[in-house]
Design an enzyme around this catalytic site. Structure first.
Site, PDB file in Angstrom:
ATOM      1  N   HIS A   1      -9.994   1.598  -0.357  1.00 34.48           N
ATOM      2  CA  HIS A   1      -8.531   1.590  -0.277  1.00 34.48           C
ATOM      3  C   HIS A   1      -8.001   1.151  -1.639  1.00 34.48           C
ATOM      4  O   HIS A   1      -8.149   0.004  -2.023  1.00 34.48           O
ATOM      5  CB  HIS A   1      -8.095   0.619   0.819  1.00 34.48           C
ATOM      6  CG  HIS A   1      -6.622   0.608   1.087  1.00 34.48           C
ATOM      7  ND1 HIS A   1      -5.704   1.230   0.265  1.00 34.48           N
ATOM      8  CD2 HIS A   1      -5.907   0.048   2.097  1.00 34.48           C
ATOM      9  CE1 HIS A   1      -4.485   1.051   0.759  1.00 34.48           C
ATOM     10  NE2 HIS A   1      -4.584   0.341   1.863  1.00 34.48           N
TER      11      HIS A   1
ATOM     12  N   HIS B   1      -3.479   7.587   6.268  1.00 38.12           N
ATOM     13  CA  HIS B   1      -3.691   6.355   5.497  1.00 38.12           C
ATOM     14  C   HIS B   1      -5.062   5.787   5.883  1.00 38.12           C
ATOM     15  O   HIS B   1      -5.840   5.406   5.017  1.00 38.12           O
ATOM     16  CB  HIS B   1      -2.557   5.378   5.786  1.00 38.12           C
ATOM     17  CG  HIS B   1      -2.544   4.191   4.885  1.00 38.12           C
ATOM     18  ND1 HIS B   1      -2.477   4.297   3.521  1.00 38.12           N
ATOM     19  CD2 HIS B   1      -2.589   2.857   5.150  1.00 38.12           C
ATOM     20  CE1 HIS B   1      -2.480   3.082   2.981  1.00 38.12           C
ATOM     21  NE2 HIS B   1      -2.562   2.195   3.949  1.00 38.12           N
TER      22      HIS B   1
ATOM     23  N   CYS C   1       0.798  -1.230   0.000  1.00 36.11           N
ATOM     24  CA  CYS C   1       0.000   0.000   0.000  1.00 36.11           C
ATOM     25  C   CYS C   1       0.832   1.281   0.000  1.00 36.11           C
ATOM     26  O   CYS C   1       0.282   2.371  -0.146  1.00 36.11           O
ATOM     27  CB  CYS C   1      -0.960  -0.018   1.176  1.00 36.11           C
ATOM     28  SG  CYS C   1      -1.868  -1.563   1.240  1.00 36.11           S
TER      29      CYS C   1
END
Lengths: 399, 249
Positions: free
Chosen positions: A328, A294, A165
């Protein structure tokens, strides 16, 4: 202010295709309205309930000469390239500096694996992969980077970064270094990831996927949603000519050295990445106006990151996370959320945290639920934290 | 920065036939390089990368805990990804949590940082046939911008047959410890990777086209032989990436 360690670069163009829509204007509108863009997946069926941030508008075809690269990931990248004059800006950079001085670094987690999954169904059914399947052009982490590189006729360095990520946040760092080290005059930094069974079913096996729209930083959160997207940023050496453009000041990077799939409980790695970004840019924590978290809506991740912010900032600035809106986007998240941060800098607002109702008391940072349209940030940190304890924090500044 | 220093290198080539043809020392997978808790559940890719990385740090006399790392691999954890794709192709297929988090390209980088308790940045990159060249360029840029030293590891396990028949073998890993500028005790200087006309040796070309990690062979050969200054090719593809290298001064 102390002297910066690395020279800032100008962000002369940026574009994004996401669940919020096909361009940055659509993304800006969704952010200001705090409008969730998540819905049940249309692309394929899943043996469990969830919602995803899917790009549902048509994707462009790959031209015949580059057909070997044809996959959902490359098409998402091409769609972003074709939006709002971004391609013309990239072509202007090539004309200005020469193709050999323009590079490309693309962050992705799973590249074209959605199309590999289809090929494996073919393999199980017919005993062979489809005749036109090309592993190097579709599945490798560099495949969509090479596609964009060839689509634009670039001749500078070209590579993919795949650190889960944090991938495309680290791609921004690598792109800045290519310019700072005088290898390139301009670099197209990208983040592209497409929905696939591997990540949806993989995160489900880790019991991390929420059946409903995710609620980052909320006491009642039930897990994450996966999204897809393509974000492109054109970086150029900072000059008086582009002084009206926002600056990428630095990307701080660190490793947790803790666990493959769980963050450091106190957020030590995330704090180190943010501190490193500020150190490289010669800025102080007091200078930061907003932190784009995040904030995946997994309890461990949210709490770890909030503790990181609380440990670094004596008085933390407003914080928020946008995954309740977009899902996400995994390896694309760093670049997508750099674009969100650039919109905040250029349009003068702070994004909200879509889905947040009851802030988790174990998240000790000032999280804003609704967008704030009365605040114009000048300096923004945007975090991207990934599997393997791989952290990156992007520091961006208004012109 | 006008050049970087090569402080040490390590090579892991589990294929005995390949090892015999190499003009420098290479090892099989080194069990001691892999923490006991990882030995059974880590992939060949991760074990290869660890074996080469530990050897390079050993030769350079550097502690891995202090070095930023660049892990470069064309296909990453491709054996695990292949197994997962086979499962996902079946309606009742089961994705195990461990297999999933061990399928990411930065698996080796993540386990390395955990095993070495190294909190320095760890990157994972891929660039097809130019993977070694782009990893060396990324190393150059990191050292040029921040100075210091770093570890570069370029590795690939054998690729499963359905994905790319005839390519992706033999498995191979090499690792370099590099420093910004001139450092005492260096084995060689390496200049900035650039485009040029350095020819990839014919003897290795076919093999390196099958397994792109082998593009490191000419550089490793010169490092081991201490030959005179010349441009070494960094890719077996036609892209022309090369770097000037000098073992003499």
């Amino acid at each position: 202010m102390t002297a910066p360690v690395i020279a800032p670069v100008a962000v002369t163009a940026y574009q994004c295709v996401s669940a919020a829509g096909d361009d940055v204007e659509a993304l800006h509108a969704a952010l200001v309205a705090n409008r969730p863009c998540l819905q049940p997946p249309r692309l394929f069926e899943l043996p469990f309930d969830t919602v995803v941030g899917e790009v549902v508008s048509p994707l462009p075809a790959i031209r015949a000469e580059l057909r070997a690269y044809d996959c959902r990931n490359a098409r998402l990248a091409l769609k972003a390239l074709n939006q709002g004059g971004f391609r013309a800006e990239a072509e202007r950079a090539v004309a200005r500096y020469g193709a050999g001085r323009v590079g490309l670094v693309l962050g992705t987690s799973t590249s074209g694996i959605y199309d590999s999954e289809l090929a494996y169904m073919h393999l199980l059914r017919d005993g062979a992969m489809p005749a036109d399947f090309s592993f190097m052009h579709i599945q490798t982490a560099q495949a969509s980077a090479e596609f964009l590189h060839r689509e634009l006729g670039l001749e500078g360095p070209c590579y993919g970064i795949s650190t889960a990520c944090s991938s495309s946040a680290k791609a921004l760092g690598a792109a800045q270094r290519l310019i700072a080290a005088d290898v390139c005059d301009a670099v197209l930094a990208a983040g592209v990831d497409s929905l696939c069974r591997l990540t949806l079913r993989g995160f489900h096996s880790l019991q991390l996927v929420s059946a409903e729209a995710c609620r980052p930083l909320d006491a009642e959160r039930r897990g994450i949603n996966i999204g897809e997207g393509a974000a492109l940023l054109l970086l150029e050496r900072a000059t008086p000519d582009n002084a009206s453009k926002p600056r990428l000041l630095a990307v701080g990077e660190s490793s947790d050295a803790h666990h493959m799939s769980a963050p450091h409980p106190q957020g030590a790695g995330a704090a180190a990445a943010m501190a490193q970004a500020l150190r490289l840019a010669g800025r102080r924590v007091e200078d930061v106006d907003y932190v784009n978290l995040h904030a995946t809506a997994s309890a461990l991740n949210d709490r770890s990151e909030a503790k990181a912010v609380a440990s670094l900032f004596p008085s933390p600035p407003p914080c928020s996370g946008v995954k309740g809106l977009l899902g996400h986007t995994l390896g694309a998240a760093g670049a997508v959320e750099a674009v969100v941060s650039l919109l905040a800098l250029e349009q003068g607002f702070l994004p909200g945290t879509c889905g947040l109702q009851q802030p988790d008391p174990a998240c000790p940072c000032p999280v804003i639920a609704a967008p704030r349209l009365d605040v114009a940030p000048k300096l923004v940190l945007s975090n991207a934290l990934g599997f393997g304890g791989n952290n990156a924090s992007v520091l961006l500044e208004a012109a | 920065m006008d050049r970087m220093s090569l402080l040490g290198y390590g090579v892991c080539a589990p294929d005995a036939a390949l090892r015999e043809t190499l003009p420098f020392a290479a090892s099989d997978i080194v069990r001691e390089a892999i923490p006991a808790t990882l030995r059974r559940r880590s992939s060949a890719a991760t074990q290869l990368a660890f074996s080469a990385a530990a050897a390079a740090c050993g030769q350079a006399g550097r502690s891995p805990s202090s070095l930023p790392a660049i892990f470069a691999s064309v296909a990453g954890e491709i054996q695990t990804t292949d197994l997962l794709c086979r499962e996902l192709a079946r309606p009742e297929g089961v994705v195990s949590p461990n297999a999933f988090h061990n399928s990411v390209q930065n698996t080796a980088a993540g386990y390395w940082s955990i095993a070495q308790q190294c909190t320095q940045p760890a990157s994972a990159l891929a660039a097809g046939h130019d993977t070694f060249a782009m990893a060396l360029l990324e190393a150059w840029c990191q050292l040029a911008c921040s100075g210091g030293e770093l570890l570069l590891v370029c590795y690939d396990e054998t690729w499963p047959a359905p994905l790319d028949p005839g390519r992706g073998e033999p498995a191979f890993a090499c690792a370099l410890v590099l420093a910004a500028g001139d450092v005492a005790g260096r084995l060689a200087h390496i200049g900035r990777p650039e485009r040029g006309g350095a020819e990839f040796p014919e003897a290795w070309r076919a093999m390196a086209e099958r397994m792109p990690a082998l593009a490191a062979l000419p550089l490793l050969d010169l490092a081991a032989s201490g030959g005179k200054a010349r441009a070494v090719p960094l890719s077996a593809a036609v892209s022309g990436w090369q770097a000037r290298m000098n073992c003499d001064d």
